[in-house]
Design a protein around this motif. Structure first.
Motif, PDB file in Angstrom:
ATOM      1  N   LYS A  89       0.832  -1.208   0.000  1.00 37.37           N
ATOM      2  CA  LYS A  89       0.000   0.000   0.000  1.00 37.37           C
ATOM      3  C   LYS A  89       0.865   1.255   0.000  1.00 37.37           C
ATOM      4  O   LYS A  89       0.660   2.177   0.810  1.00 37.37           O
ATOM      5  CB  LYS A  89      -0.955  -0.010   1.199  1.00 37.37           C
ATOM      6  N   ASP A  90       1.868   1.263  -0.881  1.00 42.04           N
ATOM      7  CA  ASP A  90       2.774   2.399  -1.099  1.00 42.04           C
ATOM      8  C   ASP A  90       3.713   2.675   0.075  1.00 42.04           C
ATOM      9  O   ASP A  90       4.373   3.718   0.112  1.00 42.04           O
ATOM     10  CB  ASP A  90       1.987   3.677  -1.441  1.00 42.04           C
ATOM     11  N   GLN A  91       3.784   1.761   1.024  1.00 34.16           N
ATOM     12  CA  GLN A  91       4.753   1.878   2.113  1.00 34.16           C
ATOM     13  C   GLN A  91       5.917   0.936   1.811  1.00 34.16           C
ATOM     14  O   GLN A  91       5.718  -0.264   1.628  1.00 34.16           O
ATOM     15  CB  GLN A  91       4.111   1.518   3.463  1.00 34.16           C
ATOM     16  N   VAL A  92       7.112   1.504   1.745  1.00 33.13           N
ATOM     17  CA  VAL A  92       8.314   0.735   1.403  1.00 33.13           C
ATOM     18  C   VAL A  92       9.024   0.294   2.677  1.00 33.13           C
ATOM     19  O   VAL A  92       9.231   1.099   3.589  1.00 33.13           O
ATOM     20  CB  VAL A  92       9.286   1.588   0.546  1.00 33.13           C
ATOM     21  N   THR A  93       9.387  -0.981   2.750  1.00 32.42           N
ATOM     22  CA  THR A  93      10.212  -1.492   3.841  1.00 32.42           C
ATOM     23  C   THR A  93      11.451  -2.126   3.224  1.00 32.42           C
ATOM     24  O   THR A  93      11.344  -2.931   2.302  1.00 32.42           O
ATOM     25  CB  THR A  93       9.454  -2.534   4.686  1.00 32.42           C
ATOM     26  N   VAL A  94      12.614  -1.735   3.726  1.00 30.01           N
ATOM     27  CA  VAL A  94      13.876  -2.209   3.168  1.00 30.01           C
ATOM     28  C   VAL A  94      14.633  -2.992   4.237  1.00 30.01           C
ATOM     29  O   VAL A  94      14.799  -2.517   5.370  1.00 30.01           O
ATOM     30  CB  VAL A  94      14.744  -1.033   2.674  1.00 30.01           C
ATOM     31  N   GLY A  95      15.051  -4.205   3.891  1.00 25.45           N
ATOM     32  CA  GLY A  95      15.751  -5.063   4.842  1.00 25.45           C
ATOM     33  C   GLY A  95      17.037  -5.630   4.280  1.00 25.45           C
ATOM     34  O   GLY A  95      17.148  -5.899   3.081  1.00 25.45           O
ATOM     35  N   LEU A  96      18.005  -5.813   5.149  1.00 23.32           N
ATOM     36  CA  LEU A  96      19.289  -6.413   4.802  1.00 23.32           C
ATOM     37  C   LEU A  96      19.244  -7.880   5.221  1.00 23.32           C
ATOM     38  O   LEU A  96      18.975  -8.196   6.385  1.00 23.32           O
ATOM     39  CB  LEU A  96      20.401  -5.678   5.550  1.00 23.32           C
ATOM     40  N   ASP A  97      19.469  -8.773   4.274  1.00 26.55           N
ATOM     41  CA  ASP A  97      19.287 -10.213   4.499  1.00 26.55           C
ATOM     42  C   ASP A  97      20.499 -10.822   5.190  1.00 26.55           C
ATOM     43  O   ASP A  97      21.557 -10.973   4.600  1.00 26.55           O
ATOM     44  CB  ASP A  97      19.031 -10.900   3.157  1.00 26.55           C
ATOM     45  N   SER A  98      20.324 -11.196   6.455  1.00 28.52           N
ATOM     46  CA  SER A  98      21.430 -11.776   7.225  1.00 28.52           C
ATOM     47  C   SER A  98      21.600 -13.269   6.990  1.00 28.52           C
ATOM     48  O   SER A  98      22.587 -13.859   7.424  1.00 28.52           O
ATOM     49  CB  SER A  98      21.196 -11.536   8.725  1.00 28.52           C
ATOM     50  N   THR A  99      20.628 -13.892   6.305  1.00 31.58           N
ATOM     51  CA  THR A  99      20.576 -15.350   6.220  1.00 31.58           C
ATOM     52  C   THR A  99      21.303 -15.907   5.005  1.00 31.58           C
ATOM     53  O   THR A  99      22.114 -16.833   5.109  1.00 31.58           O
ATOM     54  CB  THR A  99      19.107 -15.824   6.203  1.00 31.58           C
ATOM     55  N   GLY A 100      20.995 -15.363   3.827  1.00 27.23           N
ATOM     56  CA  GLY A 100      21.543 -15.933   2.587  1.00 27.23           C
ATOM     57  C   GLY A 100      20.606 -17.001   2.068  1.00 27.23           C
ATOM     58  O   GLY A 100      19.430 -16.747   1.831  1.00 27.23           O
ATOM     59  N   VAL A 101      21.107 -18.201   1.887  1.00 28.83           N
ATOM     60  CA  VAL A 101      20.262 -19.320   1.457  1.00 28.83           C
ATOM     61  C   VAL A 101      19.130 -19.492   2.473  1.00 28.83           C
ATOM     62  O   VAL A 101      19.359 -19.472   3.679  1.00 28.83           O
ATOM     63  CB  VAL A 101      21.092 -20.620   1.359  1.00 28.83           C
ATOM     64  N   SER A 102      17.891 -19.653   1.977  1.00 31.88           N
ATOM     65  CA  SER A 102      16.721 -19.689   2.845  1.00 31.88           C
ATOM     66  C   SER A 102      16.874 -20.647   4.019  1.00 31.88           C
ATOM     67  O   SER A 102      17.485 -21.713   3.904  1.00 31.88           O
ATOM     68  CB  SER A 102      15.489 -20.104   2.024  1.00 31.88           C
ATOM     69  N   LEU A 103      16.291 -20.260   5.162  1.00 28.98           N
ATOM     70  CA  LEU A 103      16.398 -21.075   6.377  1.00 28.98           C
ATOM     71  C   LEU A 103      15.749 -22.446   6.230  1.00 28.98           C
ATOM     72  O   LEU A 103      16.036 -23.344   7.028  1.00 28.98           O
ATOM     73  CB  LEU A 103      15.760 -20.338   7.561  1.00 28.98           C
ATOM     74  N   HIS A 104      14.852 -22.622   5.238  1.00 28.11           N
ATOM     75  CA  HIS A 104      14.262 -23.964   5.104  1.00 28.11           C
ATOM     76  C   HIS A 104      15.316 -24.978   4.662  1.00 28.11           C
ATOM     77  O   HIS A 104      15.121 -26.178   4.845  1.00 28.11           O
ATOM     78  CB  HIS A 104      13.067 -23.938   4.150  1.00 28.11           C
ATOM     79  N   LYS A 105      16.425 -24.508   4.128  1.00 31.64           N
ATOM     80  CA  LYS A 105      17.492 -25.421   3.705  1.00 31.64           C
ATOM     81  C   LYS A 105      18.411 -25.698   4.890  1.00 31.64           C
ATOM     82  O   LYS A 105      19.387 -25.005   5.125  1.00 31.64           O
ATOM     83  CB  LYS A 105      18.250 -24.842   2.517  1.00 31.64           C
TER      84      LYS A 105
END
Length: 382
Positions: free
Chosen positions: A147-163
């Motif tokens: 809804k036009d609200q931007v959220t920006v995140g830095l990915d600390s994980t890398g390959v998805s945690l499901h792996k």
């Protein structure tokens, strides 16, 4: 120690499970939206969340949030964020994913390009350089627009945690490890009770259950992108979280966890995966058709991911298969059954309406998590 807002994406429909996990780790939830839970935590929380959360997809540091209806507003909003606090002059940074829901800006590739350009401009000013070698640690960025609200995140994980690292060989339609874990956590099952998966495939549900029974953290045997962020995560915090996880493991626990499959080859794959996970002694796998499903004990759990009939040539087999599931379940008259399926006539052919169901997404496929509740076991006198 630095404080962060940490954003944790998960499967749609499993937010309550993830929220409970984060609370159990001792952290304060600040926001819950579809497919995402945000909580407040420090550097140690980031390490522990990556290693301990079973139902999560990844852990992001929230760099900032702002409204944007135009690309100019997206650029300026991104440029005003304190990127230099996270990314050093030699950092390799890129926007790995952009997602937009009900927003005027909706092109993922354009959003990714604008955000990257804005990051470069900000870092040019703060690092006093016009050129970045990008030959250091990785700093992947994810952007969400709602809804036009931007959220920006830095990915600390890398390959998805499901792996988790244990599943080298998989079935044709495997269930993700974190979704399997969330399914189990939505039941009253614990390691002292019986669990049977009659369609175990590559063994994911029984393996996740065994890891829970043994108090084995899902991220105990894998790496994370942020381990290389030496100036963001304090020295020794990853090691401390890893040691905490290792101290909790109890492989001497007694379990009754079983996985059946009609395919001998899949049973061998499941055994190999369990060995790789370190829980092979806690699970009994065997070749068995669902028509032969039975168990001498009472008050057990069927937790399973049966075929959905998503391949055209399988569709005609689904009514008979689900009727068989219903017939065998009725013979286990004190048991409960928890079943994820995208097959639209699942309840009809099982022959019983589920006591509860929950809409979730298995990958991009809409499915339902059907919960058929059996009687509670009598309380032991003691």
């Amino acid at each position: 120690m630095r404080k962060f807002e940490l954003i944790v994406p998960c499967h749609f429909g499993m937010e309550a499970v993830l929220k409970r996990e984060i609370n159990d780790l001792g952290y304060e939830i600040t926001e819950v939206v579809d497919g995402r839970v945000t909580f407040a935590g420090d550097e140690a929380a980031l390490c522990r969340a990556n290693i301990f959360l079973r139902s999560a997809e990844r852990v992001l540091i929230k760099v900032g949030s702002f409204p944007a209806e135009t690309f100019e507003e997206l650029f300026e909003g991104t440029k005003h964020l304190p990127w230099e606090e996270y990314i050093p002059a030699d950092g390799r940074f890129w926007v790995t994913k952009a997602a937009s829901v009900k927003s005027k800006l909706f092109s993922p590739s354009d959003i990714q390009s604008i955000v990257k350009k804005a990051m470069v401009e900000r870092l040019k000013e703060s690092c006093h350089t016009d050129w970045f070698p990008e030959d250091g640690a990785d700093y992947p960025v994810r952007v969400f627009l709602m809804k036009d609200q931007v959220t920006v995140g830095l990915d600390s994980t890398g390959v998805s945690l499901h792996k988790r690292g244990y599943r080298k060989l998989v079935a044709q339609a495997p269930i993700a490890e974190n979704l399997a874990a969330a399914m189990i956590m939505l039941t009253p099952w614990n390691g002292e009770r019986i669990l049977v998966d009659p369609f175990c495939g590559s063994g994911t549900i029984p393996i996740e259950a065994a890891m829970m029974a043994a108090h084995m953290a899902p991220g105990i045997d894998r790496d994370f992108t942020a381990e290389d962020w030496k100036h963001v995560i304090g020295k020794g915090l990853w090691q401390a979280a890893q040691e905490e996880a290792e101290d909790m493991v109890d492989l001497h626990v007694e379990t009754d966890i079983q996985g059946y499959d009609i395919d001998d080859h899949m049973v061998e794959i499941a055994r190999d995966n369990a060995r790789r996970a370190g829980v092979e002694k806690l699970i009994h796998f065997q070749r068995r058709d669902v028509k032969e499903l039975s168990h001498p004990k009472k008050y057990g759990f069927l937790i399973t991911n049966p075929p959905y009939g998503e391949r055209l040539h399988d569709k005609e087999e689904m009514p008979a298969l689900y009727r068989t599931i219903g017939e065998r379940f009725r013979l286990l008259d004190t048991w409960s059954m928890y079943l994820i399926s995208a097959y639209e006539n699942a309840e009809k052919d099982i022959g019983r309406k589920a006591d509860k169901n929950r809409k979730i997404y298995n990958g991009m496929m809409k499915a339902y998590y059907y919960q058929f509740l059996g009687p509670k076991p009598p309380k032991s006198r003691g």
